[in-house]
Scaffold this motif. Sequence first.
Motif, PDB file in Angstrom:
ATOM      1  N   GLN A   1       0.836  -1.190   0.000  1.00 59.49           N
ATOM      2  CA  GLN A   1       0.000   0.000   0.000  1.00 59.49           C
ATOM      3  C   GLN A   1       0.875   1.245   0.000  1.00 59.49           C
ATOM      4  O   GLN A   1       1.726   1.421   0.870  1.00 59.49           O
ATOM      5  CB  GLN A   1      -0.910   0.012   1.243  1.00 59.49           C
ATOM      6  N   VAL A   2       0.665   2.103  -0.974  1.00 58.24           N
ATOM      7  CA  VAL A   2       1.445   3.339  -1.078  1.00 58.24           C
ATOM      8  C   VAL A   2       0.729   4.444  -0.327  1.00 58.24           C
ATOM      9  O   VAL A   2      -0.478   4.651  -0.495  1.00 58.24           O
ATOM     10  CB  VAL A   2       1.625   3.744  -2.552  1.00 58.24           C
ATOM     11  N   GLN A   3       1.476   5.147   0.489  1.00 57.40           N
ATOM     12  CA  GLN A   3       0.926   6.303   1.192  1.00 57.40           C
ATOM     13  C   GLN A   3       1.806   7.516   0.911  1.00 57.40           C
ATOM     14  O   GLN A   3       3.032   7.397   0.838  1.00 57.40           O
ATOM     15  CB  GLN A   3       0.840   6.040   2.690  1.00 57.40           C
ATOM     16  N   LEU A   4       1.166   8.664   0.753  1.00 59.96           N
ATOM     17  CA  LEU A   4       1.865   9.918   0.504  1.00 59.96           C
ATOM     18  C   LEU A   4       1.570  10.879   1.642  1.00 59.96           C
ATOM     19  O   LEU A   4       0.400  11.087   1.987  1.00 59.96           O
ATOM     20  CB  LEU A   4       1.403  10.540  -0.819  1.00 59.96           C
ATOM     21  N   ALA A   5       2.610  11.466   2.197  1.00 60.78           N
ATOM     22  CA  ALA A   5       2.449  12.399   3.310  1.00 60.78           C
ATOM     23  C   ALA A   5       3.056  13.741   2.940  1.00 60.78           C
ATOM     24  O   ALA A   5       4.269  13.837   2.735  1.00 60.78           O
ATOM     25  CB  ALA A   5       3.103  11.839   4.562  1.00 60.78           C
ATOM     26  N   GLU A   6       2.202  14.759   2.846  1.00 60.77           N
ATOM     27  CA  GLU A   6       2.677  16.111   2.503  1.00 60.77           C
ATOM     28  C   GLU A   6       3.059  16.877   3.769  1.00 60.77           C
ATOM     29  O   GLU A   6       2.493  16.659   4.837  1.00 60.77           O
ATOM     30  CB  GLU A   6       1.593  16.904   1.767  1.00 60.77           C
ATOM     31  N   SER A   7       3.974  17.791   3.599  1.00 64.89           N
ATOM     32  CA  SER A   7       4.337  18.706   4.674  1.00 64.89           C
ATOM     33  C   SER A   7       4.878  19.995   4.046  1.00 64.89           C
ATOM     34  O   SER A   7       5.173  20.026   2.849  1.00 64.89           O
ATOM     35  CB  SER A   7       5.387  18.091   5.596  1.00 64.89           C
ATOM     36  N   GLY A   8       4.988  21.024   4.866  1.00 62.60           N
ATOM     37  CA  GLY A   8       5.601  22.260   4.406  1.00 62.60           C
ATOM     38  C   GLY A   8       4.642  23.383   4.103  1.00 62.60           C
ATOM     39  O   GLY A   8       5.066  24.494   3.794  1.00 62.60           O
ATOM     40  N   GLY A   9       3.352  23.116   4.171  1.00 66.03           N
ATOM     41  CA  GLY A   9       2.409  24.195   3.936  1.00 66.03           C
ATOM     42  C   GLY A   9       2.444  25.214   5.067  1.00 66.03           C
ATOM     43  O   GLY A   9       3.081  24.998   6.097  1.00 66.03           O
ATOM     44  N   GLY A  10       1.779  26.323   4.865  1.00 63.22           N
ATOM     45  CA  GLY A  10       1.741  27.345   5.888  1.00 63.22           C
ATOM     46  C   GLY A  10       1.287  28.671   5.321  1.00 63.22           C
ATOM     47  O   GLY A  10       0.730  28.727   4.221  1.00 63.22           O
TER      48      GLY A  10
ATOM     49  N   ALA B   1      -4.327  27.907  -1.656  1.00 61.78           N
ATOM     50  CA  ALA B   1      -5.088  26.705  -1.993  1.00 61.78           C
ATOM     51  C   ALA B   1      -4.639  25.555  -1.108  1.00 61.78           C
ATOM     52  O   ALA B   1      -3.647  25.668  -0.377  1.00 61.78           O
ATOM     53  CB  ALA B   1      -4.869  26.320  -3.465  1.00 61.78           C
ATOM     54  N   THR B   2      -5.366  24.453  -1.196  1.00 56.64           N
ATOM     55  CA  THR B   2      -4.888  23.197  -0.634  1.00 56.64           C
ATOM     56  C   THR B   2      -4.118  22.470  -1.718  1.00 56.64           C
ATOM     57  O   THR B   2      -4.628  22.308  -2.837  1.00 56.64           O
ATOM     58  CB  THR B   2      -6.052  22.333  -0.142  1.00 56.64           C
ATOM     59  N   TYR B   3      -2.921  22.066  -1.399  1.00 54.31           N
ATOM     60  CA  TYR B   3      -2.038  21.418  -2.373  1.00 54.31           C
ATOM     61  C   TYR B   3      -1.987  19.917  -2.093  1.00 54.31           C
ATOM     62  O   TYR B   3      -1.781  19.495  -0.950  1.00 54.31           O
ATOM     63  CB  TYR B   3      -0.635  22.012  -2.283  1.00 54.31           C
ATOM     64  N   TYR B   4      -2.160  19.155  -3.162  1.00 55.81           N
ATOM     65  CA  TYR B   4      -2.201  17.701  -3.056  1.00 55.81           C
ATOM     66  C   TYR B   4      -1.055  17.073  -3.832  1.00 55.81           C
ATOM     67  O   TYR B   4      -0.821  17.417  -4.995  1.00 55.81           O
ATOM     68  CB  TYR B   4      -3.522  17.163  -3.611  1.00 55.81           C
ATOM     69  N   CYS B   5      -0.396  16.140  -3.196  1.00 55.18           N
ATOM     70  CA  CYS B   5       0.635  15.340  -3.850  1.00 55.18           C
ATOM     71  C   CYS B   5      -0.017  14.096  -4.449  1.00 55.18           C
ATOM     72  O   CYS B   5      -0.899  13.494  -3.827  1.00 55.18           O
ATOM     73  CB  CYS B   5       1.681  14.941  -2.815  1.00 55.18           C
ATOM     74  N   VAL B   6       0.415  13.734  -5.650  1.00 48.33           N
ATOM     75  CA  VAL B   6      -0.144  12.557  -6.322  1.00 48.33           C
ATOM     76  C   VAL B   6       0.981  11.721  -6.910  1.00 48.33           C
ATOM     77  O   VAL B   6       2.063  12.239  -7.215  1.00 48.33           O
ATOM     78  CB  VAL B   6      -1.131  12.966  -7.435  1.00 48.33           C
ATOM     79  N   ALA B   7       0.698  10.437  -7.071  1.00 45.62           N
ATOM     80  CA  ALA B   7       1.688   9.530  -7.661  1.00 45.62           C
ATOM     81  C   ALA B   7       0.978   8.386  -8.356  1.00 45.62           C
ATOM     82  O   ALA B   7      -0.143   8.014  -8.008  1.00 45.62           O
ATOM     83  CB  ALA B   7       2.618   8.989  -6.578  1.00 45.62           C
TER      84      ALA B   7
ATOM     85  N   GLY C   1      -3.393  16.407   1.464  1.00 42.75           N
ATOM     86  CA  GLY C   1      -3.394  17.839   1.174  1.00 42.75           C
ATOM     87  C   GLY C   1      -2.738  18.650   2.270  1.00 42.75           C
ATOM     88  O   GLY C   1      -2.751  18.276   3.438  1.00 42.75           O
ATOM     89  N   THR C   2      -2.149  19.763   1.866  1.00 40.15           N
ATOM     90  CA  THR C   2      -1.560  20.703   2.812  1.00 40.15           C
ATOM     91  C   THR C   2      -1.942  22.118   2.388  1.00 40.15           C
ATOM     92  O   THR C   2      -1.956  22.441   1.195  1.00 40.15           O
ATOM     93  CB  THR C   2      -0.020  20.528   2.879  1.00 40.15           C
ATOM     94  N   GLN C   3      -2.271  22.943   3.355  1.00 38.22           N
ATOM     95  CA  GLN C   3      -2.790  24.274   3.058  1.00 38.22           C
ATOM     96  C   GLN C   3      -1.660  25.272   2.863  1.00 38.22           C
ATOM     97  O   GLN C   3      -0.711  25.327   3.657  1.00 38.22           O
ATOM     98  CB  GLN C   3      -3.704  24.752   4.183  1.00 38.22           C
ATOM     99  N   VAL C   4      -1.793  26.067   1.817  1.00 38.82           N
ATOM    100  CA  VAL C   4      -0.882  27.185   1.560  1.00 38.82           C
ATOM    101  C   VAL C   4      -1.722  28.446   1.506  1.00 38.82           C
ATOM    102  O   VAL C   4      -2.688  28.524   0.744  1.00 38.82           O
ATOM    103  CB  VAL C   4      -0.122  26.994   0.236  1.00 38.82           C
ATOM    104  N   THR C   5      -1.355  29.420   2.320  1.00 43.52           N
ATOM    105  CA  THR C   5      -2.074  30.692   2.359  1.00 43.52           C
ATOM    106  C   THR C   5      -1.093  31.829   2.121  1.00 43.52           C
ATOM    107  O   THR C   5      -0.093  31.942   2.829  1.00 43.52           O
ATOM    108  CB  THR C   5      -2.781  30.893   3.706  1.00 43.52           C
TER     109      THR C   5
END
Length: 125
Positions: free
Chosen positions: A1-10, A91-97, A118-122
């Motif tokens: 099972q592939v999982q993607l974890a985003e970070s770095g928004g703010g 926006a909310t940014y989503y990583c995809v693969a 998703g991670t939020q960028v404002t």
Amino acid sequence: QVQLAESGGGSVQAGGSLRLSCTASGGSFSSFCMGWFRQAPGKEREEVAALGRIGSVRYGDSVQGRFTIYKDNAKKTLILEMNSLKPEDTATYYCVADICAIGHVEKRFDEYRFRGQGTQVTVSS
């Protein structure tokens, strides 16, 4: 099972920079084509950037020249460097693969089998 974890928004002021990271667990990272999409309230989801298995890149018109996508295979991490940020980048940014053939990159969000939360960028003016 592939999982993607985003970070770095703010939150950042216009003209500033942020770096988004997306770390993959499971699967074979080297077999992935990957990308970032974003969605702002009341707007359609749009592709920000896409990256093929061996480095081909594609950027959305609105971020061309300001954003850079690349990956660190050793860390199994996809990076999105965002510079000269504008309020319209909020926006909310989503990583995809997805598992892709060499030279192929998916085009639509729903074509990617694996997606982050998703991670939020404002960006404030």
